[in-house]
Design a protein around this motif. Structure first.
Motif, mmCIF file in Angstrom:
data_model
loop_
_atom_site.group_PDB
_atom_site.id
_atom_site.type_symbol
_atom_site.label_atom_id
_atom_site.label_comp_id
_atom_site.label_asym_id
_atom_site.label_seq_id
_atom_site.Cartn_x
_atom_site.Cartn_y
_atom_site.Cartn_z
ATOM 1 N N SER A 29 -15.351 -4.040 27.090
ATOM 2 C CA SER A 29 -16.602 -3.812 26.381
ATOM 3 C C SER A 29 -17.421 -2.699 27.047
ATOM 4 O O SER A 29 -17.976 -1.827 26.377
ATOM 5 N N SER A 32 -15.743 0.702 26.409
ATOM 6 C CA SER A 32 -15.992 1.094 25.028
ATOM 7 C C SER A 32 -17.400 1.663 24.881
ATOM 8 O O SER A 32 -17.598 2.720 24.277
ATOM 9 N N GLU A 33 -18.371 0.974 25.454
ATOM 10 C CA GLU A 33 -19.768 1.414 25.362
ATOM 11 C C GLU A 33 -19.970 2.759 26.061
ATOM 12 O O GLU A 33 -20.620 3.655 25.528
ATOM 13 N N ARG A 39 -18.954 -1.069 18.994
ATOM 14 C CA ARG A 39 -18.419 -2.392 19.342
ATOM 15 C C ARG A 39 -17.944 -3.060 18.066
ATOM 16 O O ARG A 39 -18.645 -3.054 17.057
ATOM 17 N N MET A 51 -13.556 3.303 17.593
ATOM 18 C CA MET A 51 -13.480 2.167 18.509
ATOM 19 C C MET A 51 -12.513 2.462 19.639
ATOM 20 O O MET A 51 -11.580 3.242 19.481
ATOM 21 N N ASP A 75 -11.643 -4.968 21.740
ATOM 22 C CA ASP A 75 -12.538 -4.111 22.521
ATOM 23 C C ASP A 75 -13.425 -4.875 23.489
ATOM 24 O O ASP A 75 -14.343 -4.331 24.071
ATOM 25 N N THR A 77 -15.263 -7.455 22.567
ATOM 26 C CA THR A 77 -16.222 -8.239 21.788
ATOM 27 C C THR A 77 -15.547 -8.970 20.643
ATOM 28 O O THR A 77 -15.922 -10.086 20.311
#
Length: 125
Positions: A29, A32-33, A39, A51, A75, A77
């Motif tokens: 996560s 990814s951020e 997300r 993504m 991912d 989440t």
């Protein structure tokens, strides 16, 4: 002012007491951020998304109408099913790979899916 996650001591304590799967989801996560990707848990049907995540599973689905290759991208989440229509195999698309995908979110049987996504296989970190 402290950070929203409770400060360095709380983060360290959480790392010591969390299971590996939870820590892996948190790391995915965060990656990814940091990369600027959306997300999965925030995406809605009809939205164009980018993504970043890890493939949990890949399977060939022979169906009467048209065969497809399906993979679950996680991912940290939520999982999103990637579906490549008319494909039996794609070199490099295998469980454990980290990928960046781009496409439009749809919904099938209550799950988020992206049909024929553009994809980039990322190097292991």
């Amino acid at each position: 002012m402290g950070s929203t996650d409770g400060g360095p001591f709380r983060r360290m304590l959480r790392k010591l007491t969390s299971d590996v799967e939870t820590l892996d989801a948190d790391a995915l996560s965060e990656d990814s951020e940091r990369s600027g990707a959306q997300r999965a848990s925030d995406c809605v049907s009809g939205q164009e998304v980018t993504m970043l995540g890890r493939l949990r599973s890949v399977e060939f689905c022979p169906q009467e109408a048209e065969a497809s290759l399906e993979a679950e991208l996680f991912d940290g989440t939520e999982g999103v099913t990637l579906i490549w229509m008319g494909r039996r195999r794609i070199p490099g698309i295998e469980p454990g790979r980290t990928m960046r995908v781009r496409g439009r979110i749809a919904e099938r049987d209550g799950r988020k899916v992206i049909y024929n996504p553009y994809y980039e296989i990322c190097q292991a970190q």
